[in-house]
Design an enzyme around this catalytic site. Structure first.
Site, PDB file in Angstrom:
ATOM      1  N   ASP A  33       0.841  -1.195   0.000  1.00  0.00           N
ATOM      2  CA  ASP A  33       0.000   0.000   0.000  1.00  0.00           C
ATOM      3  C   ASP A  33       0.883   1.255   0.000  1.00  0.00           C
ATOM      4  O   ASP A  33       2.021   1.221   0.482  1.00  0.00           O
ATOM      5  CB  ASP A  33      -0.898  -0.028   1.251  1.00  0.00           C
ATOM      6  CG  ASP A  33      -2.050   0.954   1.150  1.00  0.00           C
ATOM      7  OD1 ASP A  33      -2.278   1.525   0.058  1.00  0.00           O
ATOM      8  OD2 ASP A  33      -2.734   1.156   2.169  1.00  0.00           O
ATOM      9  N   ARG A  46      -0.039   9.371  -9.947  1.00  0.00           N
ATOM     10  CA  ARG A  46      -0.127   8.141  -9.149  1.00  0.00           C
ATOM     11  C   ARG A  46       0.595   6.967  -9.816  1.00  0.00           C
ATOM     12  O   ARG A  46       1.201   6.133  -9.142  1.00  0.00           O
ATOM     13  CB  ARG A  46      -1.600   7.761  -8.925  1.00  0.00           C
ATOM     14  CG  ARG A  46      -2.351   8.715  -8.027  1.00  0.00           C
ATOM     15  CD  ARG A  46      -3.816   8.291  -7.906  1.00  0.00           C
ATOM     16  NE  ARG A  46      -3.942   6.905  -7.479  1.00  0.00           N
ATOM     17  CZ  ARG A  46      -3.847   6.507  -6.216  1.00  0.00           C
ATOM     18  NH1 ARG A  46      -3.633   7.389  -5.253  1.00  0.00           N
ATOM     19  NH2 ARG A  46      -3.968   5.244  -5.910  1.00  0.00           N
ATOM     20  N   ASN A  81     -10.250  -2.987  -7.013  1.00  0.00           N
ATOM     21  CA  ASN A  81      -9.409  -1.978  -7.681  1.00  0.00           C
ATOM     22  C   ASN A  81      -9.948  -1.548  -9.055  1.00  0.00           C
ATOM     23  O   ASN A  81      -9.532  -0.529  -9.592  1.00  0.00           O
ATOM     24  CB  ASN A  81      -7.957  -2.465  -7.823  1.00  0.00           C
ATOM     25  CG  ASN A  81      -7.174  -2.426  -6.525  1.00  0.00           C
ATOM     26  OD1 ASN A  81      -6.245  -3.206  -6.319  1.00  0.00           O
ATOM     27  ND2 ASN A  81      -7.532  -1.529  -5.612  1.00  0.00           N
ATOM     28  N   TRP A  82     -10.937  -2.303  -9.603  1.00  0.00           N
ATOM     29  CA  TRP A  82     -11.538  -1.893 -10.881  1.00  0.00           C
ATOM     30  C   TRP A  82     -12.258  -0.549 -10.745  1.00  0.00           C
ATOM     31  O   TRP A  82     -12.541   0.107 -11.750  1.00  0.00           O
ATOM     32  CB  TRP A  82     -12.549  -2.941 -11.367  1.00  0.00           C
ATOM     33  CG  TRP A  82     -11.951  -4.278 -11.657  1.00  0.00           C
ATOM     34  CD1 TRP A  82     -12.070  -5.405 -10.894  1.00  0.00           C
ATOM     35  CD2 TRP A  82     -11.139  -4.656 -12.785  1.00  0.00           C
ATOM     36  NE1 TRP A  82     -11.386  -6.451 -11.476  1.00  0.00           N
ATOM     37  CE2 TRP A  82     -10.813  -6.020 -12.635  1.00  0.00           C
ATOM     38  CE3 TRP A  82     -10.660  -3.966 -13.902  1.00  0.00           C
ATOM     39  CZ2 TRP A  82     -10.030  -6.718 -13.555  1.00  0.00           C
ATOM     40  CZ3 TRP A  82      -9.881  -4.658 -14.821  1.00  0.00           C
ATOM     41  CH2 TRP A  82      -9.570  -6.008 -14.643  1.00  0.00           C
ATOM     42  N   ARG A  84     -11.111   2.143  -9.691  1.00  0.00           N
ATOM     43  CA  ARG A  84     -10.179   3.277  -9.880  1.00  0.00           C
ATOM     44  C   ARG A  84     -10.345   3.876 -11.281  1.00  0.00           C
ATOM     45  O   ARG A  84     -10.910   3.232 -12.168  1.00  0.00           O
ATOM     46  CB  ARG A  84      -8.741   2.790  -9.667  1.00  0.00           C
ATOM     47  CG  ARG A  84      -8.539   2.348  -8.247  1.00  0.00           C
ATOM     48  CD  ARG A  84      -7.098   2.079  -7.939  1.00  0.00           C
ATOM     49  NE  ARG A  84      -6.979   1.763  -6.524  1.00  0.00           N
ATOM     50  CZ  ARG A  84      -5.916   1.963  -5.784  1.00  0.00           C
ATOM     51  NH1 ARG A  84      -4.828   2.477  -6.328  1.00  0.00           N
ATOM     52  NH2 ARG A  84      -5.912   1.653  -4.520  1.00  0.00           N
ATOM     53  N   VAL A 211      -7.441  -5.074   6.540  1.00  0.00           N
ATOM     54  CA  VAL A 211      -7.180  -6.325   5.819  1.00  0.00           C
ATOM     55  C   VAL A 211      -7.558  -6.198   4.340  1.00  0.00           C
ATOM     56  O   VAL A 211      -6.980  -6.868   3.478  1.00  0.00           O
ATOM     57  CB  VAL A 211      -7.964  -7.481   6.497  1.00  0.00           C
ATOM     58  CG1 VAL A 211      -7.890  -8.755   5.675  1.00  0.00           C
ATOM     59  CG2 VAL A 211      -7.421  -7.727   7.893  1.00  0.00           C
ATOM     60  N   SER A 212      -8.535  -5.330   4.038  1.00  0.00           N
ATOM     61  CA  SER A 212      -8.935  -5.045   2.655  1.00  0.00           C
ATOM     62  C   SER A 212      -9.184  -6.301   1.809  1.00  0.00           C
ATOM     63  O   SER A 212      -8.687  -6.418   0.695  1.00  0.00           O
ATOM     64  CB  SER A 212      -7.884  -4.152   1.966  1.00  0.00           C
ATOM     65  OG  SER A 212      -7.771  -2.935   2.644  1.00  0.00           O
TER      66      SER A 212
HETATM   67  C1  FPP Z   1      -1.797   0.253  -3.391  1.00  0.00           C
HETATM   68  O1  FPP Z   1      -1.329   1.553  -3.347  1.00  0.00           O
HETATM   69  C2  FPP Z   1      -1.197  -0.428  -4.518  1.00  0.00           C
HETATM   70  C3  FPP Z   1      -1.892  -1.009  -5.526  1.00  0.00           C
HETATM   71  C4  FPP Z   1      -3.343  -1.043  -5.610  1.00  0.00           C
HETATM   72  C5  FPP Z   1      -1.172  -1.639  -6.637  1.00  0.00           C
HETATM   73  C6  FPP Z   1      -0.022  -2.458  -6.213  1.00  0.00           C
HETATM   74  C7  FPP Z   1       0.845  -2.687  -7.362  1.00  0.00           C
HETATM   75  C8  FPP Z   1       2.181  -2.652  -7.303  1.00  0.00           C
HETATM   76  C9  FPP Z   1       2.948  -2.438  -6.087  1.00  0.00           C
HETATM   77  C10 FPP Z   1       2.966  -2.940  -8.483  1.00  0.00           C
HETATM   78  C11 FPP Z   1       2.653  -4.356  -8.847  1.00  0.00           C
HETATM   79  C12 FPP Z   1       3.657  -4.930  -9.645  1.00  0.00           C
HETATM   80  C13 FPP Z   1       3.444  -6.012 -10.375  1.00  0.00           C
HETATM   81  C14 FPP Z   1       4.586  -6.686 -10.927  1.00  0.00           C
HETATM   82  C15 FPP Z   1       2.112  -6.582 -10.670  1.00  0.00           C
HETATM   83  P1  FPP Z   1      -2.368   2.713  -3.553  1.00  0.00           P
HETATM   84  O2  FPP Z   1      -2.396   3.065  -4.984  1.00  0.00           O
HETATM   85  O3  FPP Z   1      -3.688   2.328  -2.984  1.00  0.00           O
HETATM   86  O4  FPP Z   1      -1.711   3.840  -2.705  1.00  0.00           O
HETATM   87  P2  FPP Z   1      -2.449   4.994  -1.885  1.00  0.00           P
HETATM   88  O5  FPP Z   1      -3.259   4.284  -0.826  1.00  0.00           O
HETATM   89  O6  FPP Z   1      -1.324   5.773  -1.323  1.00  0.00           O
HETATM   90  O7  FPP Z   1      -3.282   5.744  -2.860  1.00  0.00           O
END
Ligand code: FPP
Length: 258
Positions: A33, A46, A81-82, A84, A211-212
């Protein structure tokens, strides 16, 4: 305590806890996260956070494998996450393609096998192809398993398992009284991880304590370590610190300590 000795800034010798290599958790799961906040803090879009997050995935995969972890599960894209913005979703869907294009040789070099949990049939064709390619190309590796959660949701996983078990009952292949924890576990997406299906340690970065919808069944007895750093800032040392914290915990599984 396992310790190494280091001089502090005042020149005094200080004991520092180190990882006990004999008690490294076999299965570590990470809720990665903070990519967005990492980018915001730098006045970047982002997706720059996700790009940097991908580099962290590479570093932490190698670090975990060198520490002797058997399974590293990474929550890369949830069923939620869809929601977003489309641009961000598209970028997140491209990331596995870029990741595997550049990283499969290193995975093979480190004997790391790729597995995926989640409904990959809903991913774009190019993402599905990249994932399948990585699974196939690393299928002979017998070191650490790198288990990506892609379009994964813990509730969705349980619903699917219940549907499969109900179908077996309907088809007279299973009796209701035969349904126990092992039957449910067999129908979860972690069944492919064999004896390592449940994570001993779950890490969440960026200070959030939720836990999401991640591994809801499997986390029954997991230890949680919440780390303040955003995922792009997470290092091998952060991982070691989380393991040291885990090693200081007393796991009783509902019983009493000896
Ligand atoms: C959460 O941070 C992160 C995600 C939803 C995506 C996670 C993906 C990666 C770390 C890269 C994945 C790499 C591969 C190889 C598949 P957030 O965007 O929710 O952060 P925020 O809470 O600060 O907005």
């Amino acid at each position: 305590m396992f310790a190494k000795f280091k001089k502090n800034q005042a020149g005094e010798t200080e004991a520092q806890a180190v990882v006990d290599s004999k008690r490294v958790p076999a299965h570590i799961a990470i809720i990665m996260d903070g990519n967005g906040r990492w980018a915001n803090q730098r006045h970047l879009p982002r997706i720059a956070g996700h790009k940097e997050g991908m580099q962290t995935v590479k570093k932490i995969t190698i670090a975990a494998s060198q520490l002797g972890v058997k399974v590293l599960s990474l929550y890369a894209f949830s069923t939620e996450n869809w929601k977003r913005p489309t641009d961000e979703v598209n970028y997140l869907m491209q990331l596995p393609v870029r990741f595997f294009q550049t990283f499969v040789p290193d995975l093979i070099k480190h004997n790391v096998r790729v597995t995926v949990m989640g409904d990959t049939t809903k991913l774009p064709a190019a993402t599905q192809k990249a994932v399948k390619g990585a699974i196939d190309e690393t299928s002979e590796c017998n070191g650490m398993v790198l288990n990506f959660a892609l379009n994964y949701g813990g509730r969705d996983e349980i619903v699917t398992a219940v549907q499969q078990v109900a179908q077996l009952v309907k088809d007279d292949q299973l009796k209701v009284e035969q349904i126990d924890e092992s039957v449910i576990a067999e129908h979860l997406m972690t069944n492919q991880l064999g004896e390592f299906e449940d994570p001993e340690l779950i890490i969440r970065t960026s200070g959030e304590q939720r836990v999401s919808n991640f591994m809801l069944w499997q986390l029954a007895y997991s230890e949680f370590v919440f780390m303040p750093e955003h995922w792009p800032d997470f290092t091998k040392e952060s991982l070691e610190n989380a393991i040291i914290e885990y090693q200081g915990r007393h796991r009783r599984f509902g019983g009493l300590e000896n």
